[in-house]
Design a protein around this motif. Structure first.
Motif, PDB file in Angstrom:
ATOM      1  N   THR A  83     -16.555  23.645 -60.844  1.00  0.00           N
ATOM      2  CA  THR A  83     -17.772  24.143 -61.263  1.00  0.00           C
ATOM      3  C   THR A  83     -18.669  25.626 -60.368  1.00  0.00           C
ATOM      4  N   LYS A  84     -18.328  25.245 -59.171  1.00  0.00           N
ATOM      5  CA  LYS A  84     -18.779  26.305 -58.168  1.00  0.00           C
ATOM      6  C   LYS A  84     -18.125  27.605 -58.475  1.00  0.00           C
ATOM      7  N   SER A  85     -16.702  27.472 -58.712  1.00  0.00           N
ATOM      8  CA  SER A  85     -16.009  28.482 -59.080  1.00  0.00           C
ATOM      9  C   SER A  85     -16.343  29.348 -60.345  1.00  0.00           C
ATOM     10  N   SER A  86     -16.781  28.646 -61.391  1.00  0.00           N
ATOM     11  CA  SER A  86     -16.891  29.214 -62.756  1.00  0.00           C
ATOM     12  C   SER A  86     -18.252  29.796 -62.759  1.00  0.00           C
ATOM     13  N   GLU A  87     -19.291  29.250 -61.817  1.00  0.00           N
ATOM     14  CA  GLU A  87     -20.355  29.914 -61.703  1.00  0.00           C
ATOM     15  C   GLU A  87     -20.239  31.126 -60.774  1.00  0.00           C
TER      16      GLU A  87
END
Length: 292
Positions: free
Chosen positions: A19-23
């Motif tokens: 999630t953090k990487s996609s954001e």
């Protein structure tokens, strides 16, 4: 496999979270997951283990990480050189900044730099100084602005040195410290040892009602409200209307906090890196004078 795949791979290693990487990369979780799966198919091995808490790199992923880092650095260097040859200050700037410096000093410098060089892609990461030092050593950063002393054999410049102060509210100015809760925050071992030695010399006993706060702003807010006292660097005391007293040991040694900009000589050859260091040094010379 292309540069975007390498960027996704490196981001997952750093964050451990899809999630953090996609954001961070402005993509969807499903798209990111598909690209990782395609990489695993091309390489013929599993790169990440999915868990409830995030993703963990496999031994294979850890082994190829240095090569991926080297590929990305080479590509960045090629782009930087070609853009510089065209007379444009561009490329990427990977900057690591200690939390306190980022909060109280960085914004004005960064704003001025970005206005002068809008084509530079600036990536700012805030963290504790020990983590930034490690990332700089591992070539994850071009520049690290750290608080405290570190053994560093390459480029280093002292940006500032400020007093470390005992701070209390005005209502508690004349109350013995042993009668007040101490409000403490986690810092690096050298800072904590200096503070401990000062407390020993002042015969300040360990309070059973001491509070341990991670955030320096929360720590200062509690001091302002009259809850207790704290030991804080002067960088965070602008606008503080209580009582601040610089700490001095019995042998006359002043307890201070230093801020350095650290960099590797190879990265200093990149125009956008050199210009940022020049900018931050100029700001330091204008706003900070050496302590007597």
């Amino acid at each position: 496999m292309d540069e975007k795949d390498i960027e996704i791979f490196r981001s997952l290693i750093q964050t451990g979270n899809i999630t953090k990487s996609s954001e961070k990369l402005y993509t969807t979780q499903s798209s990111l997951t598909k690209r990782i799966q395609k990489m695993e198919e091309e390489l013929g091995c599993q790169l990440f283990i999915r868990t409830k808490r995030g993703v963990l790199p496999t031994p294979a992923a850890e082994k190829i990480l240095p090569d991926f880092n080297h590929i990305q650095e080479t590509l960045d260097r090629i782009r930087n050189y070609t853009q510089s040859a065209e007379g444009t200050i561009a490329g990427s700037l990977h900057l690591g900044v200690s939390v306190n410096y980022a909060r109280y000093r960085l914004p004005a410098v960064l704003k001025h730099y970005m206005e002068k060089y809008p084509a530079v892609d600036v990536d700012v990461r805030t963290d504790q100084s020990t983590n930034l030092y490690r990332k700089l050593s591992n070539n994850e950063l071009n520049i690290a602005i750290v608080r405290g002393e570190f053994r560093w054999d390459e480029g280093a410049y002292l940006l500032s040195e400020e007093p470390v102060c005992l701070v209390v509210s005005r209502e508690n100015a004349h109350t013995p410290l042993n009668e007040l809760p101490s409000i403490q925050r986690h810092s690096d071992p050298a800072f904590e040892e200096s503070a401990r030695l000062w407390r020993v010399e002042q015969h300040i006993e360990k309070s059973h009602s001491s509070l341990h706060i991670n955030d320096i702003s929360t720590c200062l807010a509690m001091v302002k409200s009259g809850i207790g006292w704290a030991i804080l660097p002067e960088i965070c005391l602008d606008g503080f209307d209580g009582v601040r007293t610089p700490l001095v040991l019995q042998d006359g040694t002043r307890i201070t906090r230093k801020t350095y900009v650290l960099y590797k000589h190879d990265y200093y050859e990149l125009p956008q890196v050199k210009l940022f260091i020049d900018e931050i040094r100029k700001d330091a010379e204008q706003h900070f004078s050496p302590m007597p």
